[in-house]
Design an enzyme around this catalytic site. Structure first.
Site, PDB file in Angstrom:
ATOM      1  N   GLU A 388       0.844  -1.219   0.000  1.00 40.79           N
ATOM      2  CA  GLU A 388       0.000   0.000   0.000  1.00 40.79           C
ATOM      3  C   GLU A 388       0.870   1.257   0.000  1.00 40.79           C
ATOM      4  OE1 GLU A 388      -3.616   0.970   0.626  1.00 40.79           O
ATOM      5  OE2 GLU A 388      -4.103  -0.948  -0.285  1.00 40.79           O
ATOM      6  N   GLY A 389       1.990   1.197  -0.703  1.00 45.86           N
ATOM      7  CA  GLY A 389       2.897   2.335  -0.762  1.00 45.86           C
ATOM      8  C   GLY A 389       3.996   2.194   0.271  1.00 45.86           C
TER       9      GLY A 389
HETATM   10  C1  LIG Z   1       3.161  -9.566   0.587  1.00 40.01           C
HETATM   11  C2  LIG Z   1       2.721  -8.544  -0.412  1.00 40.01           C
HETATM   12  C3  LIG Z   1       1.370  -8.421  -0.698  1.00 40.01           C
HETATM   13  C4  LIG Z   1       0.947  -7.499  -1.665  1.00 40.01           C
HETATM   14  N1  LIG Z   1      -0.383  -7.432  -1.995  1.00 40.01           N
HETATM   15  C5  LIG Z   1      -0.742  -6.714  -3.080  1.00 40.01           C
HETATM   16  C6  LIG Z   1      -2.069  -6.804  -3.599  1.00 40.01           C
HETATM   17  O1  LIG Z   1      -2.921  -7.513  -3.063  1.00 40.01           O
HETATM   18  N2  LIG Z   1      -2.364  -6.113  -4.721  1.00 40.01           N
HETATM   19  C7  LIG Z   1      -1.453  -5.329  -5.344  1.00 40.01           C
HETATM   20  O2  LIG Z   1      -1.794  -4.729  -6.368  1.00 40.01           O
HETATM   21  N3  LIG Z   1      -0.198  -5.185  -4.869  1.00 40.01           N
HETATM   22  C8  LIG Z   1       0.182  -5.874  -3.755  1.00 40.01           C
HETATM   23  N4  LIG Z   1       1.474  -5.780  -3.277  1.00 40.01           N
HETATM   24  C9  LIG Z   1       2.440  -4.939  -3.992  1.00 40.01           C
HETATM   25  C10 LIG Z   1       2.953  -3.763  -3.192  1.00 40.01           C
HETATM   26  O3  LIG Z   1       1.984  -2.764  -3.099  1.00 40.01           O
HETATM   27  C11 LIG Z   1       4.267  -3.302  -3.867  1.00 40.01           C
HETATM   28  O4  LIG Z   1       5.253  -4.271  -3.561  1.00 40.01           O
HETATM   29  C12 LIG Z   1       4.686  -1.938  -3.410  1.00 40.01           C
HETATM   30  O5  LIG Z   1       3.844  -0.952  -3.941  1.00 40.01           O
HETATM   31  C13 LIG Z   1       6.136  -1.604  -3.829  1.00 40.01           C
HETATM   32  O6  LIG Z   1       6.366  -1.859  -5.179  1.00 40.01           O
HETATM   33  P1  LIG Z   1       7.653  -2.701  -5.634  1.00 40.01           P
HETATM   34  O7  LIG Z   1       7.673  -3.926  -4.820  1.00 40.01           O
HETATM   35  O8  LIG Z   1       7.619  -2.828  -7.095  1.00 40.01           O
HETATM   36  O9  LIG Z   1       8.894  -1.826  -5.181  1.00 40.01           O
HETATM   37  P2  LIG Z   1       9.582  -0.629  -6.014  1.00 40.01           P
HETATM   38  O10 LIG Z   1       8.545   0.337  -6.441  1.00 40.01           O
HETATM   39  O11 LIG Z   1      10.473  -1.208  -7.054  1.00 40.01           O
HETATM   40  O12 LIG Z   1      10.472   0.038  -4.876  1.00 40.01           O
HETATM   41  C14 LIG Z   1      11.749  -0.472  -4.487  1.00 40.01           C
HETATM   42  C15 LIG Z   1      12.379   0.510  -3.509  1.00 40.01           C
HETATM   43  O13 LIG Z   1      12.587   1.775  -4.158  1.00 40.01           O
HETATM   44  C16 LIG Z   1      11.944   2.805  -3.415  1.00 40.01           C
HETATM   45  N5  LIG Z   1      11.423   3.829  -4.318  1.00 40.01           N
HETATM   46  C17 LIG Z   1      10.708   3.656  -5.466  1.00 40.01           C
HETATM   47  N6  LIG Z   1      10.395   4.850  -6.010  1.00 40.01           N
HETATM   48  C18 LIG Z   1      10.885   5.794  -5.185  1.00 40.01           C
HETATM   49  C19 LIG Z   1      10.872   7.208  -5.165  1.00 40.01           C
HETATM   50  N7  LIG Z   1      10.256   7.909  -6.127  1.00 40.01           N
HETATM   51  N8  LIG Z   1      11.497   7.856  -4.154  1.00 40.01           N
HETATM   52  C20 LIG Z   1      12.114   7.168  -3.158  1.00 40.01           C
HETATM   53  N9  LIG Z   1      12.153   5.813  -3.110  1.00 40.01           N
HETATM   54  C21 LIG Z   1      11.547   5.150  -4.097  1.00 40.01           C
HETATM   55  C22 LIG Z   1      10.813   2.114  -2.665  1.00 40.01           C
HETATM   56  O14 LIG Z   1      10.390   2.857  -1.542  1.00 40.01           O
HETATM   57  C23 LIG Z   1      11.485   0.793  -2.300  1.00 40.01           C
HETATM   58  O15 LIG Z   1      12.247   0.959  -1.148  1.00 40.01           O
HETATM   59  C24 LIG Z   1       1.893  -6.669  -2.290  1.00 40.01           C
HETATM   60  C25 LIG Z   1       3.255  -6.783  -1.974  1.00 40.01           C
HETATM   61  C26 LIG Z   1       3.670  -7.726  -1.069  1.00 40.01           C
HETATM   62  C27 LIG Z   1       5.142  -7.863  -0.789  1.00 40.01           C
END
Ligand SMILES: Cc1cc2nc3c(=O)[nH]c(=O)nc-3n(C[C@H](O)[C@H](O)[C@H](O)COP(=O)(O)OP(=O)(O)OC[C@H]3O[C@@H](n4cnc5c(N)ncnc54)[C@H](O)[C@@H]3O)c2cc1C
Length: 408
Positions: A388-389
């Site tokens: 959720e962000g």
């Molecule tokens: C167990 C689990 C359940 C989930 N359930 C759902 C679900 O039901 N439905 C769904 O749609 N999604 C779901 N998610 C997805 C979740 O919302 C994402 O993992 C999350 O939004 C982060 O995206 P990412 O993993 O691609 O990380 P990335 O976006 O690749 O981020 C990687 C790192 O870079 C940092 N970063 C990225 N951009 C910036 C910026 N502009 N400034 C500073 N730092 C930055 C992030 O904070 C993080 O530390 C789930 C994830 C998990 C692990």
């Protein structure tokens, strides 16, 4: 508008105690087993359905509670029991809210009951937004939905990832691009009905924590759904897209990614989950510190331990206050002028990570073993600063809201 209150009313206290009983008697005793099995705890979900906790009625009652305290109170109690199992119980509610918020009455009436099933045959639902290349950056979503006018069908192609209940859900809610020129304003949500050809589970993830909650990829390969599966309907979508195109044309600028702020109202609920996990770990640590003796006295007799507990409890209470404030604001339509929803999620999730780590420290060697629940709670707590962000995205939303600057 309901006045902001920090006191639950009698009815809410009754619900809280009932939920706490379920969390203590049913969820907590099952937590270690389902964490090890890394499987959806269907029997526990069924128990929750039997007593009425796993149902739209229960969720809607808390969701529409004008004080705003219904959802945070419920989340805190269930996640106090165990985060993985609780997420298996409330995951469907998160998908159902997507339909409640954007669906027509007919869509709500048709699909939400199929998300839950009934106590003898429980079902779950999934909300699929994230993609391999679109996590924090929602606007780079690639899953595409194209309208086939002749058949009044939408054809959806793409791969979703990290979907809670993805692939095992009876009903999937999928966000897809309908107009690639409009960034996140060109997205729409679709219902994928049960057993739709082309919709399948990809990889199931083996996780660090919340292991009783199923997380997987969802592959959408030429999935065809009737026009009636577009949430809100085609007319509303066309109007919305026309407005967005007009705004983009007039402004002469690329439509900004508004999606980061879209979740502002739902973030306090995640904050409340984090408060539940933090409180659970704090309680275990407090009890242990009172009982465990070293140097001839309980370890809590040392300021080094007692002050940690004081800090833990202070942070937990502060987190709950931020969560309750933001929840009250969301329910009562108060504008989030300082991104209070993000603030509550940021503070509560960082609190859960910190407090569960402190709990391990207070339990010493025992804290590091699976004989005690705090190491599981610490693994579970790590999710709150990610989904959720992430915490970084919350800070970005808060900083942008406060400054009005396009901080990156
Ligand atoms: C167990 C689990 C359940 C989930 N359930 C759902 C679900 O039901 N439905 C769904 O749609 N999604 C779901 N998610 C997805 C979740 O919302 C994402 O993992 C999350 O939004 C982060 O995206 P990412 O993993 O691609 O990380 P990335 O976006 O690749 O981020 C990687 C790192 O870079 C940092 N970063 C990225 N951009 C910036 C910026 N502009 N400034 C500073 N730092 C930055 C992030 O904070 C993080 O530390 C789930 C994830 C998990 C692990």
């Amino acid at each position: 508008m309901a006045e902001f209150t920090m006191e639950l009313n009698d009815e809410q206290k009754e619900v809280r105690d009932w939920l706490h009983g379920f969390a203590a008697d049913v969820i907590r005793p099952a937590a270690a087993e389902w964490d090890e099995r890394e499987e959806t705890p269907w029997p526990v979900i069924q128990e929750a359905a039997k007593v009425g906790i796993y149902s739209l009625d229960f969720y809607a009652q808390q969701y529409f509670d004008a004080t705003g305290l219904g959802i945070p109170m419920a989340m805190e109690e269930l996640f106090w029991g165990d985060a993985g199992i609780a997420l298996s119980i409330v995951g469907t509610g998160l998908a159902a809210v997507g339909v409640l918020a954007n669906g027509t009455e007919e869509q709500i009436g048709t699909w939400i009951p199929q998300m839950y099933g009934d106590a003898n045959d429980v079902k779950v639902a999934a909300f699929c937004s994230s993609e391999p290349d679109a996590g924090s950056d929602v606007a780079s979503m690639r899953t595409r939905a194209v309208y086939d006018e002749a058949k009044d069908e939408w054809v959806i192609n793409g791969t979703k990832t990290w979907a809670t209940n993805g692939g095992i859900a009876n009903v999937h809610v999928v966000v897809a691009v309908v107009d690639p020129d409009l960034g996140s304003k060109g997205h729409a949500s679709f219902i994928i009905p049960p057993n739709t050809p082309g919709c399948s589970q990809g990889q199931k993830f083996k996780k660090h924590g919340i292991r009783a909650s199923h997380t997987a990829e969802v592959v959408l390969d030429d999935v065809r759904v009737p026009g009636s599966c577009l949430l809100g309907g085609k007319e509303k979508l066309d109007e919305r897209l026309a407005r967005a195109r007009e705004k983009a044309r007039k402004g002469g600028e690329r439509v900004k990614n508004a999606a980061m702020a879209t979740f502002e109202a739902s973030r306090p609920a995640v904050g409340a989950m984090a408060v539940g996990t933090a409180r659970a770990a704090y309680e275990v640590a407090l009890e242990y510190a009172t009982r465990r003796e070293q140097f001839g006295r309980p370890i809590i007799d040392n300021q080094g331990v007692a002050f940690q507990l004081a800090d833990m409890r202070t942070r937990i209470d502060a987190a709950r206050l931020l969560v309750w404030r933001a929840s009250w604001m969301a329910v009562n339509g108060k504008p989030f002028t300082a991104a209070e929803g993000s603030m509550s999620k940021l503070f509560a999730s960082e609190t859960a990570k910190k407090v569960t780590a402190q709990a391990i420290q207070i339990l010493g060697g025992n804290g590091y073993t699976r004989e005690y629940p705090v190491e599981r709670m610490h693994r579970d707590a790590a999710i709150y600063t990610i989904f959720e962000g992430t915490s970084e995205i919350q800070r970005l939303v808060i900083a942008r809201t406060l400054s009005g600057m396009p901080i990156r």
